[in-house]
Design a protein around this motif. Structure first.
Motif, PDB file in Angstrom:
ATOM      1  N   ARG A   1       0.813  -1.230   0.000  1.00 37.14           N
ATOM      2  CA  ARG A   1       0.000   0.000   0.000  1.00 37.14           C
ATOM      3  C   ARG A   1       0.834   1.262   0.000  1.00 37.14           C
ATOM      4  O   ARG A   1       0.440   2.266  -0.570  1.00 37.14           O
TER       5      ARG A   1
ATOM      6  N   LYS B   1      -3.835   1.132   7.838  1.00 35.90           N
ATOM      7  CA  LYS B   1      -3.795  -0.037   6.942  1.00 35.90           C
ATOM      8  C   LYS B   1      -2.375  -0.578   6.901  1.00 35.90           C
ATOM      9  O   LYS B   1      -1.437   0.193   6.708  1.00 35.90           O
TER      10      LYS B   1
ATOM     11  N   GLY C   1     -10.342  -5.537   3.226  1.00 33.76           N
ATOM     12  CA  GLY C   1     -10.419  -4.927   4.557  1.00 33.76           C
ATOM     13  C   GLY C   1      -9.525  -5.593   5.592  1.00 33.76           C
ATOM     14  O   GLY C   1      -9.527  -5.202   6.763  1.00 33.76           O
TER      15      GLY C   1
ATOM     16  N   GLN D   1      -6.784  -3.767   8.495  1.00 35.18           N
ATOM     17  CA  GLN D   1      -7.266  -2.377   8.520  1.00 35.18           C
ATOM     18  C   GLN D   1      -7.942  -2.076   9.821  1.00 35.18           C
ATOM     19  O   GLN D   1      -8.600  -2.939  10.385  1.00 35.18           O
TER      20      GLN D   1
ATOM     21  N   GLU E   1      -4.649   6.599   6.371  1.00 38.20           N
ATOM     22  CA  GLU E   1      -5.356   7.328   5.317  1.00 38.20           C
ATOM     23  C   GLU E   1      -6.433   8.200   5.909  1.00 38.20           C
ATOM     24  O   GLU E   1      -7.153   7.772   6.825  1.00 38.20           O
ATOM     25  N   ALA E   2      -6.586   9.381   5.340  1.00 38.81           N
ATOM     26  CA  ALA E   2      -7.713  10.240   5.741  1.00 38.81           C
ATOM     27  C   ALA E   2      -9.016   9.522   5.381  1.00 38.81           C
ATOM     28  O   ALA E   2      -9.068   8.761   4.402  1.00 38.81           O
TER      29      ALA E   2
ATOM     30  N   VAL F   1     -12.538   9.042   3.787  1.00 34.91           N
ATOM     31  CA  VAL F   1     -13.196   9.606   2.609  1.00 34.91           C
ATOM     32  C   VAL F   1     -14.696   9.439   2.787  1.00 34.91           C
ATOM     33  O   VAL F   1     -15.182   8.315   2.952  1.00 34.91           O
TER      34      VAL F   1
ATOM     35  N   GLU G   1     -18.826   3.551  -4.102  1.00 36.42           N
ATOM     36  CA  GLU G   1     -17.549   2.943  -4.480  1.00 36.42           C
ATOM     37  C   GLU G   1     -17.757   2.316  -5.853  1.00 36.42           C
ATOM     38  O   GLU G   1     -18.834   1.760  -6.139  1.00 36.42           O
TER      39      GLU G   1
ATOM     40  N   HIS H   1     -16.582  -5.210   4.537  1.00 33.72           N
ATOM     41  CA  HIS H   1     -15.366  -4.959   3.754  1.00 33.72           C
ATOM     42  C   HIS H   1     -15.181  -5.916   2.584  1.00 33.72           C
ATOM     43  O   HIS H   1     -14.163  -5.873   1.900  1.00 33.72           O
TER      44      HIS H   1
ATOM     45  N   ASN I   1      -8.718   4.276  -4.817  1.00 33.53           N
ATOM     46  CA  ASN I   1      -8.530   3.595  -3.530  1.00 33.53           C
ATOM     47  C   ASN I   1      -7.416   2.564  -3.652  1.00 33.53           C
ATOM     48  O   ASN I   1      -6.417   2.651  -2.952  1.00 33.53           O
ATOM     49  N   GLU I   2      -7.576   1.618  -4.563  1.00 38.21           N
ATOM     50  CA  GLU I   2      -6.621   0.499  -4.650  1.00 38.21           C
ATOM     51  C   GLU I   2      -6.469   0.044  -6.079  1.00 38.21           C
ATOM     52  O   GLU I   2      -7.402   0.198  -6.877  1.00 38.21           O
TER      53      GLU I   2
HETATM   54  P1  AMP Z   1      -9.499  -1.587   0.959  1.00 34.65           P
HETATM   55  O1  AMP Z   1      -9.082  -2.962   1.407  1.00 34.65           O
HETATM   56  O2  AMP Z   1      -8.462  -0.535   1.109  1.00 34.65           O
HETATM   57  O3  AMP Z   1     -10.152  -1.611  -0.408  1.00 34.65           O
HETATM   58  O4  AMP Z   1     -10.693  -1.147   1.956  1.00 34.65           O
HETATM   59  C1  AMP Z   1     -11.860  -1.932   2.123  1.00 34.65           C
HETATM   60  C2  AMP Z   1     -13.048  -1.016   2.292  1.00 34.65           C
HETATM   61  O5  AMP Z   1     -12.882  -0.172   3.447  1.00 34.65           O
HETATM   62  C3  AMP Z   1     -13.256  -0.060   1.142  1.00 34.65           C
HETATM   63  O6  AMP Z   1     -13.916  -0.689   0.082  1.00 34.65           O
HETATM   64  C4  AMP Z   1     -14.055   1.045   1.820  1.00 34.65           C
HETATM   65  O7  AMP Z   1     -15.424   0.647   1.934  1.00 34.65           O
HETATM   66  C5  AMP Z   1     -13.446   1.124   3.196  1.00 34.65           C
HETATM   67  N1  AMP Z   1     -12.363   2.128   3.221  1.00 34.65           N
HETATM   68  C6  AMP Z   1     -11.060   1.910   2.978  1.00 34.65           C
HETATM   69  N2  AMP Z   1     -10.329   3.045   3.041  1.00 34.65           N
HETATM   70  C7  AMP Z   1     -11.204   4.046   3.348  1.00 34.65           C
HETATM   71  C8  AMP Z   1     -11.078   5.446   3.553  1.00 34.65           C
HETATM   72  N3  AMP Z   1      -9.896   6.066   3.479  1.00 34.65           N
HETATM   73  N4  AMP Z   1     -12.209   6.139   3.831  1.00 34.65           N
HETATM   74  C9  AMP Z   1     -13.407   5.530   3.918  1.00 34.65           C
HETATM   75  N5  AMP Z   1     -13.590   4.193   3.745  1.00 34.65           N
HETATM   76  C10 AMP Z   1     -12.506   3.461   3.469  1.00 34.65           C
END
Ligand code: AMP
Length: 381
Positions: A106, A146, A154, A157, A182-183, A185, A190, A216, A267-268
């Motif tokens: 990440r 994260k 997720g 996290q 991460e801040a 959002v 999504e 997640h 995001n990713e």
């Molecule tokens: P990720 O594994 O980073 O894709 O995160 C899994 C889920 O967590 C995402 O699909 C979002 O629903 C939530 N999430 C992750 N990062 C953030 C963020 N910075 N702000 C708000 N929700 C987040």
């Protein structure tokens, strides 16, 4: 880059359902497949011509595998970077090791996005609990901690809702040497965009999928996304720009947040077929899996158009009761519903066992039917 024509044997690193569906699509084109995967009896291995069951660190096994395949691709981005480099001495690896190196961490992924000017949530890299405290103070709460490595769905996290926490304990609990904060959002939706690039300058981009998560984990992908055309256009342009900048040959799935003002943030990234593209098996002119094979073989890319409004629903192990499959009869009886099961064995909670896709003339109808069918399956537990 030369075309690798049907009849050739292709390598697949990883043995999960994404490999399985890519292999099944590649078989229609007349390719053969050799899977390389550390564990035995995998969903992809079952449909391959050959399987190497060996650790990714086993250089002689990687060498033997590499010598027997015209190109190697992957279905899992956490293949160790060093292993991808060892393999690339014997066969082309697509997407290449450098793409993996960025996407499997990440910190590197976020730094790549920031350095290239792509919009993403503000973040800080943290290496100890003092850094963590400073990052939370700088970014404000809520924010999300994260792990840098091996995060998906997720995992690794933690949402931080208040600055009044025991930073040392939180850091110890994470158990990693570095992480990203991460801040938060505040998003209205999504979504994700899958881009294919074939190494000869061509790219193809799929329609935007609107993604609904539960715990997640992806629950539903809705295509077309219920988002304004301008937002979808921005999302597609951003995804193509990221795929070009990272120079991904194969597929790149770009997961995005759509903020309340309609702007999109990355995001990713996932350099492989993606769960949010499964609808394309039944709802698009060319599935993401066939596109994956076309892209890594240097063939012309297929048409990405959606043929119908589609809703894909994941089937996790949670809907199996005491190991017994739910009653599929309502799904199987509906001519507009397509059931896919991955033959993965034990249906553990949270484990992706299959999915179904609902095709209907309108997206509202497709969502209604998908919700009803999923409710019925869950109720038969
Ligand atoms: P990720 O594994 O980073 O894709 O995160 C899994 C889920 O967590 C995402 O699909 C979002 O629903 C939530 N999430 C992750 N990062 C953030 C963020 N910075 N702000 C708000 N929700 C987040």
């Amino acid at each position: 880059m030369d075309c690798i024509l049907p009849g050739a044997t292709l390598g697949m690193l990883g043995g999960g359902q994404l490999g399985r569906m890519s292999i099944l699509a590649g078989r229609h084109l007349g390719y053969r497949f050799h899977v390389y995967e550390p564990s035995a009896d995998t969903a992809a291995g079952m449909v391959a011509d050959a399987v190497s069951t060996a650790a990714y660190e086993n250089a002689p096994a990687l060498q033997a595998f590499g010598k027997g395949v015209a190109v190697s691709t992957l279905e899992f981005e956490n293949i160790p970077y060093d292993s991808a480099c060892v393999l690339s001495a014997h066969t082309p690896v697509r997407p290449g090791p450098e793409v993996l190196r960025i996407c499997q961490n990440r910190r590197r992924e976020k730094e790549f996005l920031r350095e290239n000017g792509f919009p993403c949530a503000d973040f800080r890299v943290v290496r100890d609990y003092v850094d963590l405290k400073e990052a939370v103070a700088a970014l404000g709460t809520p924010c999300v901690l994260k792990t840098a490595d091996f995060g998906y769905d997720g995992k690794g996290q933690m949402k931080i809702d208040t600055p009044d926490i025991d930073y040392a304990a939180v850091w110890r609990g994470l158990g990693y040497s570095h992480a990203v904060v991460e801040a938060w959002v505040d998003f209205q939706a999504e979504c994700s965009v899958i881009v294919a690039r074939n190494g000869q300058g061509a790219h193809a981009v799929y329609p935007v999928a609107e993604n609904i998560h539960r715990n997640h984990i992806l629950h539903q992908s809705i295509v077309p996304a219920r988002l304004p055309e301008k937002v979808q256009q921005d999302a597609r342009e951003l995804a193509v720009a990221v795929a070009e900048a990272i120079d991904c040959v194969g597929l790149l799935a770009v997961e995005l947040f759509v903020k309340n003002d309609g702007t999109v943030l990355v995001n990713e990234l996932a350099p492989r077929p993606h769960n949010s593209g499964h609808w394309s098996l039944d709802g698009a002119a060319t599935s993401q899996f066939e596109q994956h094979i076309r892209a890594v073989c240097g063939l012309p890319l297929g048409d990405t158009a959606a043929l119908s409004p589609s809703v894909m629903v994941n089937l996790l192990g949670d809907v199996w009761q005491d190991g017994a499959a739910p009653d599929w009869s309502a799904l199987l009886a509906d001519p507009g519903v397509h059931l896919h099961l991955y033959d993965k064995g034990e249906p553990r909670p949270g484990r992706k066992m299959g999915h179904f896709t609902v095709l209907r003339p309108t997206i509202d109808e497709a969502v209604t039917v998908a919700d009803r069918l999923f409710g019925e399956i869950s109720a038969t537990k």
